[in-house]
Design a protein around this motif. Structure first.
Motif, PDB file in Angstrom:
ATOM      1  N   LEU A  20       5.015  58.617   0.850  1.00  0.00           N
ATOM      2  CA  LEU A  20       3.665  58.122   0.562  1.00  0.00           C
ATOM      3  C   LEU A  20       3.049  57.435   1.782  1.00  0.00           C
ATOM      4  O   LEU A  20       1.899  57.710   2.145  1.00  0.00           O
ATOM      5  N   LEU A  21       3.814  56.556   2.420  1.00  0.00           N
ATOM      6  CA  LEU A  21       3.300  55.799   3.557  1.00  0.00           C
ATOM      7  C   LEU A  21       3.045  56.703   4.766  1.00  0.00           C
ATOM      8  O   LEU A  21       2.058  56.515   5.492  1.00  0.00           O
ATOM      9  N   LEU A  22       3.899  57.686   4.979  1.00  0.00           N
ATOM     10  CA  LEU A  22       3.672  58.644   6.071  1.00  0.00           C
ATOM     11  C   LEU A  22       2.363  59.396   5.843  1.00  0.00           C
ATOM     12  O   LEU A  22       1.577  59.601   6.771  1.00  0.00           O
ATOM     13  N   ASN A  23       2.129  59.775   4.583  1.00  0.00           N
ATOM     14  CA  ASN A  23       0.886  60.492   4.245  1.00  0.00           C
ATOM     15  C   ASN A  23      -0.346  59.605   4.439  1.00  0.00           C
ATOM     16  O   ASN A  23      -1.453  60.109   4.628  1.00  0.00           O
ATOM     17  N   LYS A  24      -0.144  58.281   4.403  1.00  0.00           N
ATOM     18  CA  LYS A  24      -1.257  57.351   4.605  1.00  0.00           C
ATOM     19  C   LYS A  24      -1.399  56.947   6.071  1.00  0.00           C
ATOM     20  O   LYS A  24      -2.213  56.086   6.402  1.00  0.00           O
ATOM     21  N   GLY A  25      -0.592  57.548   6.944  1.00  0.00           N
ATOM     22  CA  GLY A  25      -0.721  57.283   8.371  1.00  0.00           C
ATOM     23  C   GLY A  25       0.083  56.119   8.911  1.00  0.00           C
ATOM     24  O   GLY A  25      -0.126  55.689  10.046  1.00  0.00           O
ATOM     25  N   TYR A  26       1.009  55.601   8.124  1.00  0.00           N
ATOM     26  CA  TYR A  26       1.857  54.503   8.585  1.00  0.00           C
ATOM     27  C   TYR A  26       2.913  54.988   9.582  1.00  0.00           C
ATOM     28  O   TYR A  26       3.338  56.147   9.532  1.00  0.00           O
ATOM     29  N   VAL A  27       3.356  54.069  10.436  1.00  0.00           N
ATOM     30  CA  VAL A  27       4.601  54.258  11.171  1.00  0.00           C
ATOM     31  C   VAL A  27       5.682  53.653  10.273  1.00  0.00           C
ATOM     32  O   VAL A  27       5.617  52.465   9.939  1.00  0.00           O
ATOM     33  N   VAL A  28       6.644  54.476   9.857  1.00  0.00           N
ATOM     34  CA  VAL A  28       7.620  54.043   8.862  1.00  0.00           C
ATOM     35  C   VAL A  28       8.997  53.838   9.493  1.00  0.00           C
ATOM     36  O   VAL A  28       9.534  54.732  10.156  1.00  0.00           O
ATOM     37  N   TYR A  29       9.540  52.645   9.267  1.00  0.00           N
ATOM     38  CA  TYR A  29      10.907  52.336   9.674  1.00  0.00           C
ATOM     39  C   TYR A  29      11.755  52.272   8.402  1.00  0.00           C
ATOM     40  O   TYR A  29      11.386  51.598   7.438  1.00  0.00           O
ATOM     41  N   GLY A  30      12.872  52.954   8.425  1.00  0.00           N
ATOM     42  CA  GLY A  30      13.744  52.987   7.250  1.00  0.00           C
ATOM     43  C   GLY A  30      15.074  52.348   7.543  1.00  0.00           C
ATOM     44  O   GLY A  30      15.779  52.756   8.482  1.00  0.00           O
ATOM     45  N   GLY A  31      15.426  51.338   6.768  1.00  0.00           N
ATOM     46  CA  GLY A  31      16.665  50.612   7.005  1.00  0.00           C
ATOM     47  C   GLY A  31      17.788  51.047   6.086  1.00  0.00           C
ATOM     48  O   GLY A  31      17.590  51.325   4.895  1.00  0.00           O
TER      49      GLY A  31
END
Length: 320
Positions: A20-31
């Protein structure tokens, strides 16, 4: 571009939230506790693993949490980490309490210490309410958890509320009722039902052995629940919200939907084993999610029968 840190990105909710966040243009960090060893198979299934910046973070270790926050400097942190099975929490109560309660406290304290303007989401649970009978639980319903998992989630909820009030953190908890998807592992009863039913439909002679099928729950579709998480952090004022469909069904209703979709009579293939009953369980779970609709504009679009069909469809596709 906004930056988001998702703790527990390898789980069902973490993967859908990352998407969802990638589709909204976020830079996503996954821990994850060990990003070198984790498979991140859910991210792979959603074809987004290469788009997520994966990192190692142990939320039970304050130093690890603080170092990660200072390095990433996220705008939003989503705490979806910790032991996620109610049933397993009876066998591993200490691990459950530490991974959920201590982990949440470390995240809150690290945000406070960093003095960064981070918005924080905490994954709460309807298990906090315990057994409310026919009463539909809302944000003002008292907690009386009936499992080590529920106790841990209740503790985390009050930690978030305390940091919000004491230190003015933008911290919110989503009190989510049951939400399912094809990304659930088979230790979750809905996935176990679908997996066995699909094998039976393909010729297996096995029986589906379950515990108490008379329990009643509010079941929703996980991909739309993560949107509610995101919406909470877009509000000017942080708050807590019950997220659910507002409709409750017995487990045997879910079983019937699954077997009906496969043109099978569930009563011929299902048996109950009292040894699988939990020491304490919630007979019924009812939700009142009106606040989420009024404030967030969020409302569940999929009912339990839709959820059952979509999980079966996904399972059948994976077997082809």
């Amino acid at each position: 571009m906004k930056k988001a840190l998702i703790c527990g990105v390898s789980g069902q909710d973490g993967a859908y939230l990352a998407q969802l966040l990638l589709n909204k243009g976020y830079v996503v960090y996954g821990g994850s506790r060990d990003s070198q060893m984790s498979s991140f198979k859910n991210l792979t299934k959603l074809e987004i693993k290469e788009k997520v910046n994966l990192l190692s973070i142990n939320i039970n270790d304050f130093r690890s949490v603080l170092q990660t926050i200072l390095k990433v400097r996220p705008d939003e942190i989503y705490n979806l980490a910790g032991q996620s099975s109610v049933g397993l929490s009876f066998e591993q109560p200490v691990e459950t309490l530490e991974s959920i309660s201590v982990g949440t406290l470390n995240l809150l304290e690290a945000i406070r210490f960093s003095e960064l303007p981070v918005r924080f989401y905490n994954a709460g649970s309807s298990e906090c309410f315990g057994d409310t009978g026919n009463l539909a639980a809302n944000e003002n319903t008292p907690f009386r958890p009936r499992s080590p998992y529920g106790v841990a989630k209740a503790a985390a909820f009050w930690q978030v509320a305390n940091y919000r009030e004491a230190y003015n953190l933008h911290a919110s908890t989503g009190i989510l009722f049951n939400h399912e998807s094809p990304l659930r592992p088979e230790r979750f009863v809905t996935q176990k039902i679908v997996s066995v039913a699909c094998r039976i439909a393909r010729g297996s002679s096995e029986k589906l052995v379950l515990g108490n099928i008379n329990i009643a729950r509010d079941w929703g579709w996980a991909p739309e629940y993560v949107e509610a998480m995101w919406l909470m952090l877009q509000q000017n004022t942080p708050d807590d919200y019950v997220i659910a469909t507002g409709q409750t069904f017995q487990l045997k209703d879910f079983i019937k939907c699954v077997f009906d979709y496969l043109n099978l009579d569930w009563t011929l293939h299902v048996s109950c084993d009292e040894s699988l009953f939990r020491p304490t369980d919630i007979a019924e779970g009812h939700a009142q999610p009106e606040k989420a609709y009024k404030v967030l504009g969020w409302k569940a679009q999929y009912a339990m029968s839709d959820v059952a069909k979509m999980i079966v469809q996904a399972k059948l596709s994976s077997l082809q």
